[in-house]
Design a protein around this motif. Structure first.
Motif, PDB file in Angstrom:
ATOM      1  N   VAL A   1     -80.243 -68.823 -60.595  1.00  0.00           N
ATOM      2  CA  VAL A   1     -79.954 -69.578 -61.528  1.00  0.00           C
ATOM      3  C   VAL A   1     -79.948 -71.147 -61.013  1.00  0.00           C
ATOM      4  O   VAL A   1     -80.198 -71.697 -61.859  1.00  0.00           O
ATOM      5  CB  VAL A   1     -78.247 -69.433 -61.620  1.00  0.00           C
ATOM      6  CG1 VAL A   1     -77.679 -70.419 -62.613  1.00  0.00           C
ATOM      7  CG2 VAL A   1     -78.233 -67.880 -62.398  1.00  0.00           C
ATOM      8  N   ALA A   2     -79.746 -71.358 -59.658  1.00  0.00           N
ATOM      9  CA  ALA A   2     -79.957 -72.781 -59.355  1.00  0.00           C
ATOM     10  C   ALA A   2     -81.226 -73.287 -59.370  1.00  0.00           C
ATOM     11  O   ALA A   2     -81.634 -74.416 -60.192  1.00  0.00           O
ATOM     12  CB  ALA A   2     -79.424 -72.905 -58.055  1.00  0.00           C
ATOM     13  N   LEU A   3     -82.103 -72.290 -58.976  1.00  0.00           N
ATOM     14  CA  LEU A   3     -83.680 -72.895 -59.016  1.00  0.00           C
ATOM     15  C   LEU A   3     -84.198 -72.873 -60.487  1.00  0.00           C
ATOM     16  O   LEU A   3     -84.836 -73.919 -60.705  1.00  0.00           O
ATOM     17  CB  LEU A   3     -84.433 -71.419 -58.485  1.00  0.00           C
ATOM     18  CG  LEU A   3     -85.663 -72.039 -57.917  1.00  0.00           C
ATOM     19  CD1 LEU A   3     -85.514 -73.072 -56.504  1.00  0.00           C
ATOM     20  CD2 LEU A   3     -86.321 -70.717 -57.263  1.00  0.00           C
TER      21      LEU A   3
ATOM     22  N   ALA B   1     -82.298 -73.819 -63.067  1.00  0.00           N
ATOM     23  CA  ALA B   1     -81.693 -74.829 -63.698  1.00  0.00           C
ATOM     24  C   ALA B   1     -82.311 -76.209 -63.369  1.00  0.00           C
ATOM     25  O   ALA B   1     -82.846 -77.067 -63.957  1.00  0.00           O
ATOM     26  CB  ALA B   1     -80.250 -74.863 -63.393  1.00  0.00           C
ATOM     27  N   GLY B   2     -82.761 -76.303 -61.906  1.00  0.00           N
ATOM     28  CA  GLY B   2     -83.608 -77.446 -61.320  1.00  0.00           C
ATOM     29  C   GLY B   2     -84.798 -77.532 -62.017  1.00  0.00           C
ATOM     30  O   GLY B   2     -85.069 -78.773 -62.494  1.00  0.00           O
ATOM     31  N   LEU B   3     -85.511 -76.444 -62.206  1.00  0.00           N
ATOM     32  CA  LEU B   3     -86.908 -76.580 -62.773  1.00  0.00           C
ATOM     33  C   LEU B   3     -86.737 -76.854 -64.205  1.00  0.00           C
ATOM     34  O   LEU B   3     -87.649 -77.776 -64.987  1.00  0.00           O
ATOM     35  CB  LEU B   3     -87.640 -75.201 -62.469  1.00  0.00           C
ATOM     36  CG  LEU B   3     -87.918 -74.903 -61.061  1.00  0.00           C
ATOM     37  CD1 LEU B   3     -88.731 -73.643 -61.025  1.00  0.00           C
ATOM     38  CD2 LEU B   3     -88.777 -75.948 -60.373  1.00  0.00           C
TER      39      LEU B   3
ATOM     40  N   VAL C   1     -84.069 -78.693 -65.481  1.00  0.00           N
ATOM     41  CA  VAL C   1     -84.088 -80.091 -65.982  1.00  0.00           C
ATOM     42  C   VAL C   1     -84.985 -80.870 -65.511  1.00  0.00           C
ATOM     43  O   VAL C   1     -85.152 -81.754 -66.322  1.00  0.00           O
ATOM     44  CB  VAL C   1     -82.819 -80.110 -65.146  1.00  0.00           C
ATOM     45  CG1 VAL C   1     -82.375 -81.688 -64.714  1.00  0.00           C
ATOM     46  CG2 VAL C   1     -81.483 -79.851 -65.635  1.00  0.00           C
ATOM     47  N   SER C   2     -85.749 -80.366 -64.515  1.00  0.00           N
ATOM     48  CA  SER C   2     -87.072 -81.473 -64.185  1.00  0.00           C
ATOM     49  C   SER C   2     -87.966 -81.616 -65.163  1.00  0.00           C
ATOM     50  O   SER C   2     -88.400 -82.666 -65.596  1.00  0.00           O
ATOM     51  CB  SER C   2     -87.365 -81.014 -62.968  1.00  0.00           C
ATOM     52  OG  SER C   2     -88.825 -81.126 -62.648  1.00  0.00           O
TER      53      SER C   2
END
Lengths: 289, 313
Positions: free
Chosen positions: A259-261, A263-265, A267-268
């Motif tokens: 989920v974190a990965l 979300a990060g990608l 958003v980027s």
């Protein structure tokens, strides 16, 4: 939270369930487990508006409104008691110029929540009566049963009272700060033969079944007692996340990482577009080596 | 507006948490540091149990560093070869470090050792960076005609030692030549320290890459973010399966804040020179060091506190 409409259904279900359970297992003893008194059915009735607290995503503490009937002229005392909860405590000490943890212990046989509410002043009661109800100010009843253990070389040692005391006092302070432990005078409103009030349930309330003990004191003795249960349960996402984190840790860990990965990608990628549109920022495009 | 955190077992103010995330996000985008060394204490200050704060912070760093790394990749700041080589050492160091932590814990001196390492390492790195970049800024002002070199001068003995190591290879993106053994060894050391101190180690990695490897500041920042993605993924997973303290909702809230901050930080970093960036980072590192030092010598408000393990299992 408050669901007045469903209370009737809930009560009906509870009654049916109790009757069925009683029929199935005949010796259902429901004596209160804190030992001080048997729940003598006296001329005291206690009712609560809710008997279930749901801890969901929007939980921020709750309230339980109670009311009841007691012989006229009695003083009412309420004790809210949660099951015992084991907690770890650490003690800071000075070593040379620095402060660091000098001892860590486990405290058990202390309730997760303990609240006392009264219609008058608890201090006005004769000490013997306070003791009988287990509501003496300063929590002596709890401190007496509490057990503090420390681990030394894989062995668990029970600390003697003089050493245990500061940890017990410390835990009481922590719980008081969280609103879990409290004494409240004049918190039960009595008019004639009826009484009412509100119990504040802090956000840190322990999960599980808690008990509300009510006592009516008249002419220097306990004229009646009553007990009522309420249950604190996690619901919805709070419940499923809790269960998953505890019982399915590997899946939970993978989920947290993915989920974190993601979300990060995500958003980027979104910001790349935003930068391009808002800041007319093309510098990031085509810089691959 | 409050939301109840399932794993932390408490309600929090959504905007407060997002604000904390945002603050740390700016630093993350600016310096490539994960921000763990700042965010965890901040979360503890707002009442999150220490174990949950640290574990959820790692989870948040996965998201923040992934988004930061991609942003830096677009700017050409990520040296993949360097990142992967460094990572090999980092993972080994982290594994050894975790065992070391276990051993120190059983000796009972863990707390003190960690805090002491923290203060010494932070003081050393922060102090060195501060004076080095101050000097660089001064000389830059002194003779404007000289083009500013982003690579600080290194002692020649060290340079010769580096050049003498076997397995020399070119790292094109960073524009340096270094021994694979040295990079892996450096990664190992950083991983070891990071595990001992319970943080991602960005604030050690970036200075180490700049000063010991001679990488350009921006390449160090980008490459560090790239390797943090993987180390934080590992830490999050380990925390989830051993301590059950990862609060995913808390992590997402933090990320919502930090993502905005990180983009802002990455844009800002392009407007600053390497020296300015380094001096800012050194000030933050020194500030954290001072805070830790105060925490070490000041009397706690209450001698008795809940242990880091949080509530019952």
């Amino acid at each position: 939270m408050k669901k007045p409409a469903s209370i009737l259904t809930l009560i009906t279900a509870l009654v049916v369930f109790t009757v069925l359970a009683a029929a199935a297992v005949t010796p259902v003893s429901s004596a209160p487990d804190n030992g001080n008194q048997a729940a003598v059915a006296g001329p005291l009735a206690l009712a609560t508006e809710i008997d279930n607290i749901d801890v969901g995503m929007n939980f921020n503490g709750s309230q339980i409104k109670f009311s009841g009937q007691a012989p006229e002229g009695s003083a009412i005392f309420l004790k809210v008691l949660s099951p015992d909860k084991k907690v770890g405590l650490s003690k800071q000490g000075r070593k040379g110029p620095v402060w660091l943890t000098v001892e860590t212990v486990q405290v058990s046989r202390m309730p997760g929540m303990f609240q006392v509410m009264s219609s008058g002043k608890i201090e006005d009661l004769p000490p013997a009566l306070q003791q009988e109800m287990g509501i003496e100010p300063g929590y002596p009843a709890l401190k007496k049963t509490a057990e503090v253990t420390s681990k030394h070389d894989e062995k668990t040692v029970v600390l003697p009272p003089e050493e245990a005391n500061e940890f017990i006092e410390g835990l009481v302070r922590i719980n008081e700060k969280k609103g879990l432990y409290r004494y409240e005078n004049n918190a039960v409103e009595v008019s004639g033969s009826s009484f009412k009030g509100t119990i504040n349930i802090p956000p840190d309330v322990p999960r599980g079944e808690s008990k509300i003990y009510a006592y009516a004191v008249k002419d220097g003795k306990i004229a009646g007692t009553a007990v009522k249960d309420f249950k604190v349960t996690s619901v919805g996402l709070v419940q499923s996340l809790n269960i998953m984190a505890q019982q399915n840790a590997v899946a939970y860990g993978i989920m947290a990482v993915v989920v974190a990965l993601g979300a990060g990608l995500l958003v980027s990628a979104a910001f790349k577009e935003i930068n391009r549109i808002i800041f007319k920022d093309d510098s990031s495009v085509g810089t691959h080596h | 507006m409050t939301i109840y955190l399932a794993v932390a077992g408490m309600p929090v103010n959504v905007f407060l948490i997002m604000g904390l995330g945002g603050m740390v996000g700016v630093l993350s985008g600016l310096f490539g540091v994960g921000g763990g060394f700042l965010l965890t204490p901040l979360l503890m200050m707002v009442g999150i149990p220490p174990a949950v704060a640290a574990a959820s912070d790692s989870n948040q760093i996965v998201a923040a560093s992934a988004s930061g790394a991609v942003a830096h990749k677009r700017l050409g700041n990520v040296d993949m070869k360097m990142g992967i080589t460094f990572l090999v050492g980092g993972i080994m160091g982290g594994t050894v470090g975790a065992q070391w932590v276990k051993a120190l814990r059983s000796l009972g001196n863990y707390d003190f050792t960690v805090k002491l390492i923290y203060v010494v390492v932070l003081a050393g790195i922060g102090g060195f960076m501060f004076f080095e970049s101050l000097n660089a800024l001064k000389t830059l002002k002194g003779n404007n005609k000289e083009p500013a070199s982003d690579k600080p001068a290194k002692p020649s003995a060290f340079k010769r030692f580096m050049a003498g190591l076997p397995f020399q290879t070119d790292f094109h993106v960073s524009g340096i030549r270094a021994s694979i053994i040295f990079v892996v060894g450096l990664g190992f050391l950083v991983g070891l320290l990071a595990a001992l101190m319970g943080v991602g180690g960005g604030f050690i990695t970036v200075p180490a890459m700049i000063y010991l490897l001679g990488m350009p500041t921006m390449a160090a920042v980008g490459t560090d973010l790239f390797q943090i993605v993987f180390t934080s993924m590992n830490v999050t997973f380990q925390q989830a399966i051993t301590n059950h303290t990862v609060d995913i909702v808390l992590a997402i809230l933090l990320f919502c804040g930090s993502t905005i901050g990180a983009q802002f930080g990455a844009r800002l970093s392009r407007r600053l020179r390497g020296e300015q960036l380094r001096i800012l980072l050194s000030i933050i590192v020194l500030a954290v060091m001072v805070k830790m030092l105060i925490g070490l010598v000041a009397a706690p408000a209450d001698l008795i506190a809940l242990t880091k393990g949080g509530g019952g299992h």
